[in-house]
Enzyme design. Sequence first.
Site, PDB file in Angstrom:
ATOM      1  N   GLY A  13      25.509  28.546  36.070  1.00 57.50           N
ATOM      2  CA  GLY A  13      24.938  29.683  36.791  1.00 57.50           C
ATOM      3  C   GLY A  13      24.063  30.604  35.972  1.00 57.50           C
ATOM      4  O   GLY A  13      23.926  31.792  36.305  1.00 57.50           O
ATOM      5  N   SER A  14      23.403  30.075  34.936  1.00 56.39           N
ATOM      6  CA  SER A  14      22.578  30.990  34.124  1.00 56.39           C
ATOM      7  C   SER A  14      21.360  31.487  34.906  1.00 56.39           C
ATOM      8  O   SER A  14      20.922  32.626  34.711  1.00 56.39           O
ATOM      9  CB  SER A  14      22.161  30.330  32.802  1.00 56.39           C
ATOM     10  OG  SER A  14      21.198  29.339  33.004  1.00 56.39           O
ATOM     11  N   ASN A  15      20.806  30.679  35.790  1.00 58.54           N
ATOM     12  CA  ASN A  15      19.679  31.163  36.603  1.00 58.54           C
ATOM     13  C   ASN A  15      20.133  32.240  37.587  1.00 58.54           C
ATOM     14  O   ASN A  15      19.408  33.217  37.824  1.00 58.54           O
ATOM     15  CB  ASN A  15      19.010  29.997  37.338  1.00 58.54           C
ATOM     16  CG  ASN A  15      18.022  29.266  36.451  1.00 58.54           C
ATOM     17  OD1 ASN A  15      16.969  29.796  36.131  1.00 58.54           O
ATOM     18  ND2 ASN A  15      18.380  28.065  36.018  1.00 58.54           N
ATOM     19  N   LEU A  94      20.550  17.741  50.131  1.00 52.29           N
ATOM     20  CA  LEU A  94      20.778  18.352  51.449  1.00 52.29           C
ATOM     21  C   LEU A  94      20.023  17.590  52.530  1.00 52.29           C
ATOM     22  O   LEU A  94      18.880  17.175  52.329  1.00 52.29           O
ATOM     23  CB  LEU A  94      20.334  19.814  51.408  1.00 52.29           C
ATOM     24  CG  LEU A  94      21.142  20.661  50.417  1.00 52.29           C
ATOM     25  CD1 LEU A  94      20.432  21.975  50.110  1.00 52.29           C
ATOM     26  CD2 LEU A  94      22.551  20.918  50.953  1.00 52.29           C
ATOM     27  N   HIS A 110      13.672  23.311  39.444  1.00 52.07           N
ATOM     28  CA  HIS A 110      13.847  21.968  38.885  1.00 52.07           C
ATOM     29  C   HIS A 110      13.311  21.974  37.454  1.00 52.07           C
ATOM     30  O   HIS A 110      12.216  22.492  37.206  1.00 52.07           O
ATOM     31  CB  HIS A 110      13.095  20.942  39.743  1.00 52.07           C
ATOM     32  CG  HIS A 110      13.244  19.555  39.215  1.00 52.07           C
ATOM     33  ND1 HIS A 110      14.410  18.841  39.351  1.00 52.07           N
ATOM     34  CD2 HIS A 110      12.397  18.757  38.521  1.00 52.07           C
ATOM     35  CE1 HIS A 110      14.271  17.668  38.762  1.00 52.07           C
ATOM     36  NE2 HIS A 110      13.058  17.585  38.250  1.00 52.07           N
ATOM     37  N   ASP A 146      13.819  17.162  45.156  1.00 51.71           N
ATOM     38  CA  ASP A 146      12.864  17.775  44.227  1.00 51.71           C
ATOM     39  C   ASP A 146      11.431  17.696  44.741  1.00 51.71           C
ATOM     40  O   ASP A 146      10.496  17.389  43.986  1.00 51.71           O
ATOM     41  CB  ASP A 146      12.988  17.147  42.821  1.00 51.71           C
ATOM     42  CG  ASP A 146      14.386  17.351  42.264  1.00 51.71           C
ATOM     43  OD1 ASP A 146      14.986  18.403  42.551  1.00 51.71           O
ATOM     44  OD2 ASP A 146      14.872  16.455  41.562  1.00 51.71           O
TER      45      ASP A 146
HETATM   46  C1  GRF Z   1      18.697  24.291  35.442  1.00 49.42           C
HETATM   47  O1  GRF Z   1      18.100  23.591  34.390  1.00 49.42           O
HETATM   48  C2  GRF Z   1      17.940  24.070  36.721  1.00 49.42           C
HETATM   49  O2  GRF Z   1      16.590  23.865  36.541  1.00 49.42           O
HETATM   50  C3  GRF Z   1      18.569  22.796  37.250  1.00 49.42           C
HETATM   51  O3  GRF Z   1      19.921  22.886  36.905  1.00 49.42           O
HETATM   52  C4  GRF Z   1      20.080  23.750  35.795  1.00 49.42           C
HETATM   53  C5  GRF Z   1      21.009  24.832  36.227  1.00 49.42           C
HETATM   54  O4  GRF Z   1      21.379  25.673  35.174  1.00 49.42           O
HETATM   55  N1  GRF Z   1      18.322  22.664  38.658  1.00 49.42           N
HETATM   56  P1  GRF Z   1      22.187  26.990  35.479  1.00 49.42           P
HETATM   57  O5  GRF Z   1      23.437  26.586  36.251  1.00 49.42           O
HETATM   58  O6  GRF Z   1      21.322  27.912  36.265  1.00 49.42           O
HETATM   59  O7  GRF Z   1      22.527  27.531  34.130  1.00 49.42           O
END
Ligand code: GRF
Length: 216
Positions: A13-15, A94, A110, A146
């Site tokens: 979940g870093s994003n 999905l 992605h 994607d």
């Molecule tokens: C990221 O590299 C994103 O591009 C891909 O999965 C990874 C998720 O990382 N879809 P995080 O869980 O957000 O850290």
Amino acid sequence: MDKRIVVLISGRGSNMLAIAAALRAERWPAAIVGVIADRPQAGGLARAAEMGLPTAVVDYRSFARRDDFEGALREAIDALAPDAVVLAGFMRVLGAPFVEHYRGRMLNIHPSLLPAFPGLATHRRALESGVAVHGATVHFVGVDVDDGPIVAQAAVPVLAGDDEDTLAARVLAQEHRLYPMALRWLLEDRLRIDGARVRLEGPHPGESRLLWHDER
Ligand code: GRF
């Protein structure tokens, strides 16, 4: 009224955290109203809870059929009445009805410069293919994996000494800039989809759909 964001995760979940941090730092008129994981082990759930974000799990393993899982997920999302649904490391493909339901308000990130390297192991494949530039893409979710109109891309160089980990880290750092930027444009209603293409309305000086980060 604040815009409502639902984030779907499967992993660390870093994003999701980068979006939550941007929201606070930049004082967007928006809130993450739910973080939903497709598995209870998703590390991001605890991190979301620490930030005071509401979390839920719709465990894909409790459903025999994909349609049933997607039905339950849809109910959980729609109960939160989101303006935007954000896939952030969400590892489920999905189906068309689900994608259609959220058309124009569901984004994915992605880790490659699409249309290069859809699917998994993008950093390894980028290294193997010998490209000099790699990166990440935020796109509207389409029916194919994607695929879907590209909102913004971040590019980074592939350096001579790179391995999968160093390249992944360089891309991830840019993902954390790219995703909040693209989501903000969606929430501000500045994205116009025209077939496969996306137009950003009213770009401010210095604003670009391309982030380019060359740290050499
Ligand atoms: C990221 O590299 C994103 O591009 C891909 O999965 C990874 C998720 O990382 N879809 P995080 O869980 O957000 O850290």
